[in-house]
Design an enzyme around this catalytic site. Structure first.
Site, short mmCIF file in Angstrom:
data_model
loop_
_atom_site.label_atom_id
_atom_site.label_comp_id
_atom_site.label_asym_id
_atom_site.label_seq_id
_atom_site.Cartn_x
_atom_site.Cartn_y
_atom_site.Cartn_z
N GLU A 98 0.83 -1.22 0.03
CA GLU A 98 0.03 -0.06 0.08
C GLU A 98 0.85 1.15 0.16
OE1 GLU A 98 -2.92 1.31 -0.19
OE2 GLU A 98 -4.35 0.58 1.14
N ASP A 99 0.41 2.30 -0.67
CA ASP A 99 1.04 3.48 -0.58
C ASP A 99 1.05 4.15 0.76
OD1 ASP A 99 -1.63 3.95 -1.03
OD2 ASP A 99 -1.43 5.46 -2.56
N ASP A 102 -4.66 5.08 5.78
CA ASP A 102 -5.13 6.67 6.30
C ASP A 102 -6.20 5.94 7.30
OD1 ASP A 102 -6.14 9.04 6.95
OD2 ASP A 102 -6.73 9.47 4.68
N PHE A 151 -1.65 15.89 4.20
CA PHE A 151 -1.90 15.11 2.94
C PHE A 151 -0.66 15.18 1.85
CE2 PHE A 151 -3.65 14.42 -1.35
CZ PHE A 151 -4.87 13.18 -1.03
N ARG A 164 2.41 12.80 -9.18
CA ARG A 164 2.70 11.25 -8.99
C ARG A 164 4.50 11.25 -9.24
NH1 ARG A 164 -1.60 8.07 -7.93
NH2 ARG A 164 -3.54 8.49 -9.25
P1 5GP Z 1 -7.72 4.99 3.83
O1 5GP Z 1 -8.87 4.18 3.02
O2 5GP Z 1 -6.96 4.16 4.57
O3 5GP Z 1 -8.43 6.02 4.36
O4 5GP Z 1 -7.21 5.38 2.50
C1 5GP Z 1 -6.19 4.85 1.78
C2 5GP Z 1 -6.02 5.50 0.26
O5 5GP Z 1 -6.44 6.98 0.53
C3 5GP Z 1 -4.73 5.61 0.11
O6 5GP Z 1 -4.34 4.31 -0.75
C4 5GP Z 1 -4.55 6.74 -0.84
O7 5GP Z 1 -4.77 6.47 -2.20
C5 5GP Z 1 -5.30 7.80 -0.36
N1 5GP Z 1 -4.61 8.59 0.77
C6 5GP Z 1 -4.81 8.81 2.10
N2 5GP Z 1 -4.23 9.62 2.58
C7 5GP Z 1 -3.39 10.15 1.65
C8 5GP Z 1 -2.35 11.25 1.16
O8 5GP Z 1 -2.02 11.96 2.26
N3 5GP Z 1 -2.10 11.48 0.15
C9 5GP Z 1 -2.51 11.06 -1.12
N4 5GP Z 1 -2.21 11.17 -2.31
N5 5GP Z 1 -3.34 9.82 -1.03
C10 5GP Z 1 -3.83 9.75 0.22
#
Ligand code: 5GP
Length: 174
Positions: A98-99, A102, A151, A164
């Site tokens: 995973e990147d 959150d 973010f 990106r």
């Molecule tokens: P989650 O479902 O855990 O809330 O969110 C995961 C996804 O939200 C990540 O895979 C990413 O695509 C997006 N995301 C959450 N925080 C960030 C952030 O700080 N920057 C970016 N570019 N994407 C984020």
């Protein structure tokens, strides 16, 4: 032309951390095991490419796409898997790459769908995590860097498809 955002983690800091994560991942498995890396598109593709090349043991690779965010920086609600892994995961040692984790909702949805295929093991490596924003209790075995609620963009991560290609990670203000 807007200025590129200021680095939060430089390309060199990321490179070093990715090497550490790759070494930790190598050590998680017994000799002879070929883990199956599953990258979560799109944000994880740069991280996965670097991580895989920094590993010493062979690994196979696949990708899944999840619709979790609309445009901008706000969540659009429940994540939805748009496609399934292309090979059987039964009996495999699967690693979700995973990147960023959150709220954890995306990872939870990915894990639930992959677990249904009965892998031998399922673990997660995330480049970034925002522990204070977690909404669900989901295991993340390896994390590159922890953040607050900034973010971030760059190194594969976008805001509205921008940034990106930045070789470093930077904070943007929504
Ligand atoms: P989650 O479902 O855990 O809330 O969110 C995961 C996804 O939200 C990540 O895979 C990413 O695509 C997006 N995301 C959450 N925080 C960030 C952030 O700080 N920057 C970016 N570019 N994407 C984020």
């Amino acid at each position: 032309m807007p200025m590129p955002p200021t680095p939060l983690f430089t390309a060199e800091q990321i490179r070093r951390r990715v090497e550490e994560l790759a070494a930790a991942l190598d050590q998680r498995f017994d000799d002879g095991v070929t883990p199956h890396l599953i990258g979560v598109l799109k944000g994880g593709f740069v991280f996965l490419a670097d991580l895989m090349r920094a590993m010493s043991r062979p690994a196979t690779v696949d990708f899944v796409r999840v619709a979790s965010y609309g445009s901008g920086t706000m969540s659009s609600g429940t994540p939805r898997l748009l496609d399934a892994p292309s090979v059987s995961l039964r009996g495999r040692d699967v690693v979700v790459v995973e990147d960023i984790v959150d709220t954890g909702l995306t990872l939870q949805a990915v894990r639930q769908s992959l677990l249904a295929q009965q892998p031998r093991s399922l673990s997660t490596v995330a480049l970034l995590a925002k522990p204070a924003r977690r909404q669900v209790d989901v295991p993340v075995e390896l994390v590159g860097f922890s953040l607050g609620d900034e973010f971030v963009v760059g190194y594969g991560l976008d805001v509205d498809e921008m940034h990106r290609a930045l070789p470093y990670l930077a904070v943007v203000t929504p």
